[in-house]
Scaffold this active site. Structure first.
Site, PDB file in Angstrom:
ATOM      1  N   GLU A  72       0.894  -1.203   0.072  1.00 23.32           N
ATOM      2  CA  GLU A  72       0.057  -0.120   0.050  1.00 23.32           C
ATOM      3  C   GLU A  72       0.677   1.181   0.131  1.00 23.32           C
ATOM      4  OE1 GLU A  72      -1.044  -2.767   1.403  1.00 23.32           O
ATOM      5  OE2 GLU A  72      -2.847  -2.961   0.971  1.00 23.32           O
ATOM      6  N   HIS A 100     -10.317  -5.238  10.717  1.00 23.91           N
ATOM      7  CA  HIS A 100     -10.870  -4.929   9.370  1.00 23.91           C
ATOM      8  C   HIS A 100     -12.304  -4.644   9.421  1.00 23.91           C
ATOM      9  CE1 HIS A 100      -7.786  -7.614   7.814  1.00 23.91           C
ATOM     10  NE2 HIS A 100      -8.530  -7.651   6.729  1.00 23.91           N
TER      11      HIS A 100
END
Lengths: 370, 327
Positions: free
Chosen positions: B60, B129
């Site tokens: 990322e 998450h």
């Protein structure tokens, strides 16, 4: 003496140590067969043989401009005219000068917070650079960036970045755009050896190798990440040993000669430009000052610093000019002009106004601009 | 009007903007050959090829940084985070590069870039998450932040985001990609920075965004059954905030409840609450209440997750409270 200390303490007279050290570390020899030391390798690499006196004088003068700029800034810092962090490039000037000299129009430099040298080498006005350090409206970026954040897009300086390693993926993004647009430009991304150990660096280099981007990563290995020596940063001394894992070409040498460094780097850059061969280059260099103005550098010995002074490319440049027939008066004349330029830069910065209060509102979003 | 899922509306926006402007490209994990982890980018690789639909390794910080560097060089990247939870490892790129490079360069560089992906809790993914990132990305200048809850907004705002010359954080939701709704035909653009009244009413102002919208609308329906009229305002853009829309409603209702996915400490809900208090203090007849996550790490077990996430029932309680209704 361990191998680590050998390479750190004896740069000048220790070519054999470097060779031994390099082969021990399993380094691949450079493709062009050059020696680890840029200036003293194959005869064809010799600086003097490959540069006219005019060229030598020009490159020497550029290096001297950076050194005098930095010395002048250091004085201004001690006088309280500059605040914040001030990281000096003294000792590493040849790298910026060599790079600026080989760049083609459209090429980009992305570098670290130790960025003044690149600005000067790339043709930024020394007065604007000094004014930035002084936090003035006439500064290179209007007084909002300071020492660590120099940008001069029109000169090819795409930024000084102050978060270690953060600029590596960004530089890869510039190269991505070059490939996307087929613009033929090469991005030169400079980083300290200390940046080799942070995640963003690995991610950026991996993507550059994966996508064969037109980029050259150049580690300016001045052997210390702030006060931490290389042997306490890295399990290997030769940082280019990481290059094969990213499918990057690699090369490594001691920067003791600006012409040889330029020529060797130029060949690497052209392969990145024309042959889809991005590269990782490690340049062994030395900063003669501390990490920043607040750092007395007590983690290094005087003997080590003195040893590196023997390979100072600026001193070599001066010696070569003398060898080519320049007199004391000639050299003093060059220096006097450079000193006068830097005095003028300080006068300009001193006389410049601070940014207007409303300038703090500018440039956060495009709507902020008039 | 076509009836589309949010994922289709997003895809149409990307497709139309890629067709319109060759500088627009998509980059992220699984956006190409896999056709998108949530199928937002399905078919785009086949249509535009690998030059413009760029699969990345799991990196990322790397691909967010590449997007930023490409934007500085004149391209218009759409960076997909498979979920904003993974943007945490790219946070430095957004905070220190995307949001600052225009200012640091004194306007020399423009950063037209969209960071998009699902945000906040989905269902039973536990704490790493299930996080809402508004409080982080709205917390600093130099970016705009958008959160969409309907297909029409998804398409119209994403198209505007792609055309915007600033860095945009664009929040979607895993559990809302299949939500269907009507999307106007033809060129459909919604301006960034404008809230919308999703349900008009007169008694209580309910401010929401993203996944909060469905909860707020359900609570408003329950309240209506009790004779309480709620005006539901979907902020749609979280930075800059549409103060005017919120204040106009509160001046009418004199009551305000916030319903959203996200933690209570600081963040966008607290910011809205502060603004309402400052801008229309004299119009308020009750304290502003916030219905959001409990101040906890999200648990996996379904019963526990339901307790942490705001529900229509919890929102209804708050609506009653600001209206001083006893139950």
């Amino acid at each position: 003496m361990s191998r680590d200390t050998a390479v750190q303490a004896e740069p000048a007279g220790a070519a054999s140590e470097h060779g031994k050290f390099a082969s021990d570390a399993g380094v691949q020899r450079p493709r062009d067969g050059g020696d680890e030391r840029a200036g003293s390798g194959a005869a064809s690499e010799g600086g003097a043989a490959r540069a006219s006196v005019d060229e030598q004088r020009r490159l020497y003068t550029e290096m001297l401009r950076i050194r005098r700029f930095e010395e002048t800034a250091a004085r201004a810092y001690t006088q309280g005219k500059i605040s914040g962090f001030l990281h000096l490039y003294i000792g590493q000037e040849a790298i910026a000068v060599a790079t600026a000299d080989l760049m083609r129009p459209g090429d980009r430099v992305v570098t670290t917070y130790r960025d003044h040298g690149f600005a000067i080498a790339l043709g930024c006005d020394s007065g604007a650079c000094m004014a930035e350090l002084f936090g003035k409206a006439t500064g290179l970026v209007g007084g909002v960036g300071g020492s660590m954040h120099f940008f001069a897009r029109d000169k090819g300086l795409w930024g000084g970045y102050a978060i270690v390693g953060s600029h590596v993926p960004v530089a890869a993004g510039h190269a991505f755009a070059s490939k996307y647009n087929q613009d033929g430009a090469v991005t030169f991304c400079f980083l300290g050896e200390g940046a080799m150990h942070i995640g963003a660096t690995a991610e950026g280099m991996n993507l550059a190798g994966l996508w064969k981007l037109p980029i050259v990563f150049v580690i300016e290995n001045n052997l210390y990440a702030m006060g931490t020596p290389l042997r306490r940063q890295s399990p290997v001394d030769d940082l280019t040993t990481r290059a094969p894992g990213w499918a990057l070409d690699h090369d490594r040498w001691v920067v003791d000669d600006v012409v040889a460094t330029r020529n060797r780097l130029a060949r690497i850059a052209e392969r990145a430009r024309n042959e889809e061969r991005p590269a990782l280059v490690e340049l062994l260099t030395y900063r003669f000052r501390g990490h920043s103005m607040s750092d007395p550098g007590k983690y290094r010995t005087k003997e080590e610093v003195d040893a590196w002074r023997k390979t100072d490319p600026l001193a070599r440049g001066e010696a070569e000019l003398r060898g080519a027939g320049l007199s004391d008066a000639d050299l003093e004349s060059i220096d006097a002009a450079v000193v006068a330029e830097m005095d003028a830069a300080v006068a300009f910065a001193d006389a410049s106004p601070p940014p207007a209060p409303e300038h703090r509102f500018r440039h956060h979003l495009v709507e902020d601009d008039p | 009007m076509a009836t589309l899922q949010i994922r289709e509306a997003l895809r149409h926006a990307i497709d139309e903007e890629m067709a319109r402007d060759e500088r627009v490209f998509v980059i992220g994990e699984e956006v190409g050959h896999y056709d998108g982890a949530y199928k937002v980018t399905e078919g785009l690789l086949a249509k535009y090829g690998e030059r413009r639909v760029v699969d990345t390794p799991i990196a990322e910080a790397g691909f967010a940084g590449v997007g930023i560097g490409a934007a500085m060089a004149g391209l218009r990247p759409i960076v997909e985070f498979m979920t904003f939870n993974f943007s945490a490892v790219a946070f430095d790129q957004i905070l220190n590069n995307a949001a600052k490079l225009r200012q640091l360069s004194n306007g020399q560089f423009t950063l037209p870039i969209v960071f998009r992906g699902p945000n906040a809790a989905a269902h039973m993914l536990s704490s790493t998450h299930s996080q809402a990132f508004e409080s982080f990305y709205c917390g600093f200048p130099g970016v705009k932040v958008v959160s969409v809850a309907t297909p029409a907004d998804a398409k119209g705002l994403l198209k505007s985001a792609i055309r915007d010359d600033n860095p945009i954080i664009f929040f979607e939701s895993e559990v809302m990609y299949s939500v269907k709704g009507e999307v106007p035909d033809g060129e459909h653009l919604i301006p960034i920075g404008k809230a919308e009244i999703k349900r008009p009413g007169s008694g209580v102002t309910v401010v929401t965004w993203g996944q909060g919208l469905a909860i707020a609308l359900a609570a408003a329906e329950l309240a209506q059954a009790e004779g309480l009229s709620c005006e539901v305002i979907d902020l749609r853009t979280l930075r800059p905030l549409d103060d005017d829309a919120v204040v106009a409603s509160v001046r009418k209702t004199n009551r305000c409840v916030l319903v959203y996915h996200g933690w209570p400490y600081g963040g966008t809900g607290a910011e809205v609450s502060d603004r309402v208090m400052r801008l229309c203090f004299d119009d308020l007849d009750a304290p502003i209440l916030r219905v959001c996550y409990e101040d906890l790490n999200m648990p996996y077990a379904e019963n526990l997750e339901h307790l942490v996430i705001p529900s229509p029932a919890r929102a209804l309680e708050a609506i009653r409270e600001v209206a001083y209704r006893q139950h």
